[in-house]
Design a protein around this motif. Structure first.
Motif, PDB file in Angstrom:
ATOM      1  N   LEU A   1       0.571  -1.165  -0.137  1.00 20.15           N
ATOM      2  CA  LEU A   1      -0.143  -0.074  -0.189  1.00 20.15           C
ATOM      3  C   LEU A   1       1.062   1.372  -0.322  1.00 20.15           C
ATOM      4  CD1 LEU A   1      -2.130  -1.333   2.402  1.00 20.15           C
ATOM      5  CD2 LEU A   1      -2.519  -1.462   0.461  1.00 20.15           C
ATOM      6  N   LEU A   2       2.408   1.165  -1.104  1.00 20.04           N
ATOM      7  CA  LEU A   2       3.305   2.611  -0.465  1.00 20.04           C
ATOM      8  C   LEU A   2       2.772   3.186  -1.911  1.00 20.04           C
ATOM      9  CD1 LEU A   2       6.248   0.018   1.178  1.00 20.04           C
ATOM     10  CD2 LEU A   2       4.369   1.479   2.021  1.00 20.04           C
ATOM     11  N   ARG A   3       3.879   3.666  -1.300  1.00 16.31           N
ATOM     12  CA  ARG A   3       3.401   4.993  -2.741  1.00 16.31           C
ATOM     13  C   ARG A   3       4.509   4.695  -3.695  1.00 16.31           C
ATOM     14  NH1 ARG A   3       3.414  10.421   1.090  1.00 16.31           N
ATOM     15  NH2 ARG A   3       5.483   9.341   2.133  1.00 16.31           N
ATOM     16  N   LYS A   4       4.793   5.126  -4.837  1.00 15.51           N
ATOM     17  CA  LYS A   4       5.662   5.139  -6.091  1.00 15.51           C
ATOM     18  C   LYS A   4       6.980   4.799  -5.941  1.00 15.51           C
ATOM     19  CE  LYS A   4       6.753   5.726 -10.858  1.00 15.51           C
ATOM     20  NZ  LYS A   4       6.302   6.056 -12.287  1.00 15.51           N
ATOM     21  N   GLY A   5       7.747   4.041  -6.147  1.00 13.08           N
ATOM     22  CA  GLY A   5       9.378   3.572  -5.184  1.00 13.08           C
ATOM     23  C   GLY A   5       9.343   3.998  -4.425  1.00 13.08           C
ATOM     24  N   GLU A   6       8.759   3.444  -3.270  1.00  9.63           N
ATOM     25  CA  GLU A   6       8.922   4.152  -1.773  1.00  9.63           C
ATOM     26  C   GLU A   6       9.527   3.347  -0.680  1.00  9.63           C
ATOM     27  OE1 GLU A   6       5.670   6.076   2.048  1.00  9.63           O
ATOM     28  OE2 GLU A   6       4.731   5.187   0.705  1.00  9.63           O
ATOM     29  N   ALA A   7       9.749   2.236  -1.380  1.00 11.79           N
ATOM     30  CA  ALA A   7      10.530   0.929  -0.040  1.00 11.79           C
ATOM     31  C   ALA A   7      12.077   1.435  -0.875  1.00 11.79           C
ATOM     32  CB  ALA A   7       9.599  -0.379  -1.202  1.00 11.79           C
ATOM     33  N   GLU A   8      12.410   0.835  -2.294  1.00  9.87           N
ATOM     34  CA  GLU A   8      14.038   1.265  -1.972  1.00  9.87           C
ATOM     35  C   GLU A   8      14.345   3.007  -1.774  1.00  9.87           C
ATOM     36  OE1 GLU A   8      11.647  -0.786  -5.428  1.00  9.87           O
ATOM     37  OE2 GLU A   8      10.797   1.144  -4.344  1.00  9.87           O
ATOM     38  N   GLU A   9      13.736   3.756  -1.709  1.00 12.12           N
ATOM     39  CA  GLU A   9      13.444   4.898  -1.184  1.00 12.12           C
ATOM     40  C   GLU A   9      13.899   4.495   0.508  1.00 12.12           C
ATOM     41  OE1 GLU A   9      12.271   9.666  -0.801  1.00 12.12           O
ATOM     42  OE2 GLU A   9      10.508   8.408  -1.670  1.00 12.12           O
ATOM     43  N   VAL A  10      12.769   4.472   1.171  1.00 11.54           N
ATOM     44  CA  VAL A  10      12.939   4.185   2.587  1.00 11.54           C
ATOM     45  C   VAL A  10      14.409   3.552   3.259  1.00 11.54           C
ATOM     46  CG1 VAL A  10      11.559   2.962   3.996  1.00 11.54           C
ATOM     47  CG2 VAL A  10      10.455   4.740   2.571  1.00 11.54           C
TER      48      VAL A  10
END
Length: 515
Positions: free
Chosen positions: A256-265
């Motif tokens: 349920l994350l925003r676009k590209g959020e996992a990689e950025e975090v």
């Protein structure tokens, strides 16, 4: 945490009670909110330097209206009654309160009648703008009290006891609309209660780290729910300072994350030395949300699934006894009315969404803090601007920005639309000027024309608000050309959308998130 000097705020159900506590803390004095029905013994044991009675929606003469023990006013502790609190003080001590012939809501001018330590620094020759919100008013003061301010509609806009440290105001000094509000609260806290400025964020960091290090035994470990937002990041850093590598930070991708959020975090957290463990649980979350349309049920499912995932992950590490998460004060207040009769607004996934029985004990070092206080701590901890001023993102993620059932197709549409909103806000330098800016996918389709052909696609709503602590918010008057660019890009670049609308609702009556 033990505090040598503190102000107690008794909550009678006002939606601005939290603002009272926040205003006191801005003076570097600790304040805490408790339900108005706490016992006199609990109040004595708390040992406050002063007590503030909040406003509230009830009428003091109603049989079931919230009251306090009248002995409260004989403790020798300074008391300030605000709105309902002022009426209650008068009513319990022998005054008369009745429904006013004219309801007073909004701005009013008060005239100061007498010198008082409560009015230190203010002029008796000048009228001041205050904010009123009441249907009842004091018609006769109790014995021993005198009026010290009035308005055209309220002859007892402020009053005090001639011998005891009892003060009352019919207006609301905690809201920004009262121009002398901060002055009055400052005078009550310092001139009347005799407090010192002992509540600071450096002292909070020091005491919190010390308490966590004492609480967690040497053989125990803590698992931290790390989302990449400022709240969970500050939580993780505080716990890490206290117990070092016995903290296990876990980042859960709930789908349920925003676009590209996992990689950025993950990249940001690595840079802070937290080395988060990555868990992809997106399939599990989306499966459990299948067919669910009720927003409260969504939040509870997400909250319970989060805990389940963390507890399962914790079993892979020996000695994990605690779960740390970045719960804030507004989360707690909006999720439950445990501090008083204020209405519950919605469940937050990390508060109202928690299961009744948990295998792990909770550590929530920020539970009594407002967002601005957390940002001060983040600056002291040396976090980069990108994290400190990253706009808040709800724990349930995009699930509460998709009205109705959450599906992979709808998530794909919303991710692209939301990415465009963020890109344009950053490019125009508006991103860091506002509290939140995001897209919402509505559960309706509208007719459109694209390339001379009829379309029947979804509607995206844009929500941009300004706020200080998420308790109140107002919609932002963005430039028309910026709104036009956002709308044009979404309609042209996001398949499945043919209409964009702008949300111009304030909080209250609306909430910031749509669900």
């Amino acid at each position: 945490m033990e505090h040598p000097e503190k102000i107690l705020v008794l909550d009678f159900g006002s939606q601005t009670t939290q603002l009272i506590a926040r205003r006191i803390r801005e003076l570097s004095v600790y304040s805490e909110i408790k339900a108005c029905f706490v016992s006199l013994k609990e109040i004595k044991d708390f040992q406050p330097k002063g007590i503030i009675l909040s406003g509230g929606p009830a009428s003091v003469y109603d049989e079931d209206s919230p009251k306090v023990d009248p002995a409260l006013f004989d403790l020798g502790i300074p008391v300030l009654g605000i709105c309902y609190g002022a009426q209650l003080m008068s009513y319990l001590l022998g005054g008369r309160v009745e429904r006013s012939l004219k309801r007073e809501f909004g701005f009013a001018e008060i005239e100061l009648l007498k010198d008082s330590p409560f009015f230190k620094g203010l002029s008796l020759d000048q009228k001041y703008q205050v904010w009123m919100s009441h249907s009842d008013r004091v018609e006769a003061l109790p014995p021993g009290f005198v009026a010290i301010a009035r308005t055209n509609n309220s002859p007892y806009a402020a009053f005090t006891h001639e011998e005891k440290p009892l003060f009352a105001v019919q207006f609301h000094p905690e809201v920004v609309h009262t121009e002398i509000g901060k002055d009055l609260l400052r005078n009550f806290v310092f001139e009347i209660c005799g407090c010192s400025q002992t509540w600071t964020m450096p002292s909070f960091i020091e005491k919190t780290v010390e308490e966590i290090s004492i609480k967690i035994k040497p053989e125990e470990k803590v698992i931290c729910a790390l989302s990449g937002g400022i709240d969970s990041t500050v939580t993780a850093l505080l716990v890490h300072r206290a117990i070092g590598d016995r903290l296990i930070s876990v980042f859960v991708n709930n789908g349920l994350l925003r676009k590209g959020e996992a990689e950025e975090v993950l990249a940001l957290m690595e840079g802070l030395g937290l080395k988060p463990v990555y868990v992809d649980a997106s399939s599990l979350f989306l499966e459990r949300l299948k067919g669910v349309v009720d927003p409260e049920l969504k939040r509870k499912i997400i909250g319970e699934t989060f805990i389940e995932v963390f507890e399962k992950k914790a079993q892979e590490f020996k000695g994990v006894k605690y779960l740390a998460q970045g719960t804030l004060y507004p989360d707690v207040i909006e999720s439950c009315s445990f501090r008083g009769p204020s209405a519950r607004i919605k469940s937050h996934h990390n508060v109202g969404g928690l299961p009744e029985k948990m295998q792990l004990k909770l550590i929530e070092p920020l539970r009594e803090l407002f967002k601005d206080e957390v940002r001060k701590i983040a600056e002291l901890l040396g976090l980069p601007k990108k994290i400190i001023w990253r706009q808040p993102f709800p724990g349930p993620g995009l699930a509460v920005r998709i009205l109705g059932e959450v599906t992979t197709d709808k998530l794909a549409i919303l991710r692209e639309a939301d990415a465009i909103v963020i890109e344009e806000m950053l490019a125009s330098n508006w991103y860091y000027k506002v509290w939140q800016s995001f897209a919402v996918l509505l559960p309706v389709r509208t007719v459109g024309v694209m390339g001379d052909a009829r379309t029947y696609d979804y509607v995206i709503a844009i929500r941009v608000v300004e706020s200080q602590d998420a308790m109140t918010a107002d919609w932002v008057r963005l430039p028309y050309d910026l709104l036009a660019r956002i709308s044009n890009r979404i309609i042209n670049e996001v398949a499945g959308v043919n209409r964009v609308v702008y949300d111009i609702s304030s909080k209250p009556p609306a909430t910031i998130e749509w669900e």
